[in-house]
Design an enzyme around this catalytic site. Structure first.
Site, PDB file in Angstrom:
ATOM      1  N   CYS A   2      -6.302  17.987  22.826  1.00  0.00           N
ATOM      2  CA  CYS A   2      -6.992  19.471  22.427  1.00  0.00           C
ATOM      3  C   CYS A   2      -8.444  19.914  22.972  1.00  0.00           C
ATOM      4  CB  CYS A   2      -7.527  19.233  21.017  1.00  0.00           C
ATOM      5  SG  CYS A   2      -5.956  18.701  19.849  1.00  0.00           S
ATOM      6  N   GLY A 104      -9.817  15.425  17.862  1.00  0.00           N
ATOM      7  CA  GLY A 104     -10.066  14.017  17.698  1.00  0.00           C
ATOM      8  C   GLY A 104      -8.927  13.621  16.345  1.00  0.00           C
ATOM      9  N   GLU A 474       5.120  11.600  36.339  1.00  0.00           N
ATOM     10  CA  GLU A 474       4.434  12.481  35.393  1.00  0.00           C
ATOM     11  C   GLU A 474       4.603  13.887  35.568  1.00  0.00           C
ATOM     12  OE1 GLU A 474      -0.173  12.164  35.147  1.00  0.00           O
ATOM     13  OE2 GLU A 474      -0.094  11.909  37.234  1.00  0.00           O
ATOM     14  N   LYS A 581      -4.648  15.663  29.640  1.00  0.00           N
ATOM     15  CA  LYS A 581      -5.687  15.385  30.793  1.00  0.00           C
ATOM     16  C   LYS A 581      -6.601  14.246  30.183  1.00  0.00           C
ATOM     17  CE  LYS A 581      -7.801  16.232  34.803  1.00  0.00           C
ATOM     18  NZ  LYS A 581      -7.006  15.748  35.764  1.00  0.00           N
TER      19      LYS A 581
END
Ligand code: F6R
Length: 586
Positions: A2, A104, A474, A581
């Protein structure tokens, strides 16, 4: 995981949405399940959000037409609740007068939601985040002013968060941070930013203010207020100027960030080497490592592969170094006299943070190398070292990997009292490797037509083989495994049949030539990325290197191969599915 951004401006200027949209695009790699924006002007709060990528959602929801003095933006990597329109951020309270974005996870949201529902609050999503605007609404209803209500809501939360909130009647963006990154950018022209990281606002300002864990505050167009445990923090002590010469956070003519960042590797390594060679903290770190009982090198993913170089160098000397996959920290016990070297390009990976906490409690001292000044991991370290790769926006680590390797070479040379002049050639070796192998990797990418591929090597090449395999997994969704070539005979070779691709990394050694013959005789399609000619396959690329600098010659072709296989398959290598990331969840 996020990305969040807030912009506070004194002027209601049409160009603000352009600034916001370009910032969101630079945040997108942190999560691409959904996108959302909230704006606040005299007419109140306007929220527009949907599942999809930034360009699509901006177009569909006409985000460019939004106006306001305050903006919040969010790119989501779903944890609680499916990736759909209703779970996209921002989330609002019952009245629509409070909007929140959050990065979070909240561990007590179920209890809070039940309590709020019993008080009559109506929820619209399945997210943990939505409790926040309802909590603030509830505290305001009970008579608190806005900031007190925000603080009361934040202190009810358990878990990790970086939160931004706007409210009708307020010309400020409230923020709170615990275990998730948040930084402020001081813009010109009465415009301030607060975001998950520097990259989204780098084109507009490089003057930043760091926010630490446990702090709350607010940003107005012209000021910043921070407090911790009820005490005011002096913001002037926190202001610093970023000094990236690889500052550009746009694609700069390249089709993808990944390709651009592979091409930026020589500059990233050059900057890293020149900064680290003059950094006193490197001398201090090397002194601590030289006197250590044992060195635990803790990292995840690509950073773990870089860790393997360092442990190899140290173990070949008289020192003891143990590579630790960060999420497996509980399998190890440190003691006083041990040292932890934490490697994390983002400086925010949760598993690394948890490992540091545990090893510190065990009595170890902590050294870190990150790419982000004052990242959480840096702040939790006794000695902070920084590489200078500049912002990396492709999800796959490329220039940060070679910069990590460069930092580790400097550190090991300092520890072992070696001359560091050999490193001066590293940027040129990288540049030549990128230029000279790109065409061939483009061609090879059409030959990787099997669902699986092996990467084999020996010694220093093994971490590179592991990194090559991770990259192609990936970004190109090809099942890949890496082994020390000798180990491949102990099981993996059973899978090899006619046409199975096997990529040998630096197979100049005689033992590896034998392994190549073994694979060939079982029908494998052999590729060789090497510093010397093996003459054992037509699919061979030779890269120029010097002794000890092989990682710089061999990494670019491995990264480029993964990139071109991805593009050939119609995948966006900058946004591979299911990946983020920065991994800030367990
Ligand atoms: C791979 C990749 C990830 C990261 C890993 C650790 O291309 O990017 O495997 O290397 O998530 O991230 P940092 O270094 O930020 O701790």
């Amino acid at each position: 995981m996020c990305g969040i951004i807030g912009i506070a401006s004194s002027k209601k200027d049409r160009t603000l949405t352009d600034v916001l949209v370009s910032s969101l695009a630079r945040l997108e790699y942190r999560g691409y399940d959904s996108v959302g924006v909230a704006s606040l002007d005299e007419g109140g709060i306007d929220v527009r959000k949907a599942k999809g990528k930034v360009v699509e959602v901006v177009k569909r929801k006409k985000i460019n037409e939004m106006t306001g003095y305050l903006f919040l933006g969010h790119t989501r990597w779903a944890t609680h609740g499916a990736p759909n329109d209703q779970n996209a951020h921002p989330h609002i309270d019952c009245t629509g007068k409070i909007a929140v974005v959050h990065n979070g996870t909240l561990t007590n949201y179920k209890e809070l939601r039940e309590e709020l529902e019993s008080l009559g609050h109506k929820f619209r999503s399945d997210t943990d985040t939505e409790v926040i605007p309802h909590l603030v609404e509830e505290f305001v209803k009970r008579g608190m002013d806005s900031f007190s209500a925000f603080k009361a809501a934040v202190s009810s939360l358990k878990g990790s968060y970086a939160i931004l909130m706007i409210m009708e009647g307020e010309r400020r963006i409230f923020f709170a941070r615990l275990d998730n990154p948040l930084v402020i950018g001081l813009g010109e022209d009465n415009k301030n930013f607060v975001a998950s990281e520097y990259a989204p606002f780098l084109p507009f300002t490089s003057t930043v203010v760091t926010i630490q864990d446990g702090e709350v505050g607010f940003v107005t167009p012209s000021s910043v207020y921070i407090e911790k445990d009820g005490k005011v923090v002096d913001v002037n002590d926190r202001i610093h100027k970023l000094n990236f010469s690889v500052i550009s956070a746009s694609k700069g003519g390249y089709s993808h960030f990944m390709l651009k960042e592979i091409h930026e590797s020589p500059l990233a390594v050059k900057e890293t080497i020149s900064t680290m060679l003059s950094d006193e903290a490197v001398v201090e770190a090397s002194r601590i490592i030289s006197n250590a009982n044992r060195v635990f090198v803790v990292a995840a993913g690509t950073s773990y592969h870089a860790a393997l170089f360092f442990t190899r160098y140290l173990n070949l000397s008289s020192l003891t170094a143990i590579p630790v996959i960060a999420s497996e920290y509980s399998s190890y016990k440190a003691k006083s006299g041990d040292v932890v070297l934490a490697l994390s390009q983002s400086g925010e990976t949760l598993d690394v943070k948890m490992a540091i906490k545990k090893f510190r409690n065990d009595g170890a001292s902590i050294i870190s190398i990150t790419n982000v000044i004052e990242s959480t991991i840096s702040r939790e370290s006794d000695v902070k070292l920084y590489m200078r790769a500049g912002p990396e926006l492709g999800v796959a680590a490329t220039k940060t990997f070679v910069s990590q390797v460069a930092s580790l070479m400097i550190l090991k040379s300092r520890v072992l009292n070696e001359d560091t002049s050999y490193l001066a050639k590293a940027p040129q070796i990288l540049e030549d490797a990128v230029e000279e192998t790109e065409g061939k990797m483009k061609r090879w990418s059409t030959l990787i037509d099997f669902p699986s591929v092996y990467y084999l090597s020996k010694g220093i090449g093994v971490p590179l083989a592991m990194e090559g395999a991770l990259k192609i997994k990936e970004v190109a969704y090809v099942h890949a495994e890496a082994y020390p070539a000798g180990e491949s005979k102990h099981g993996p070779i059973a899978l090899v049949s006619e046409g199975f691709p096997v990529i040998f990394v630096n197979p100049g050694l005689d033992e590896l030539k034998v392994n190549m013959e073994e694979m060939k005789s079982r029908g494998a399609k052999i590729f060789s990325i090497s510093t010397v000619n093996t003459n054992l396959t037509d699919n061979e690329v030779i890269v120029k290197s010097e002794r000890d600098l092989e990682p710089f010659a061999l990494s670019p072709p491995l990264q480029l191969l993964a990139f071109y296989v991805s593009v050939n398959k119609g995948i966006d290598p900058d946004r591979p599915r299911n990946l983020a990331k920065t991994v800030t969840v367990e």
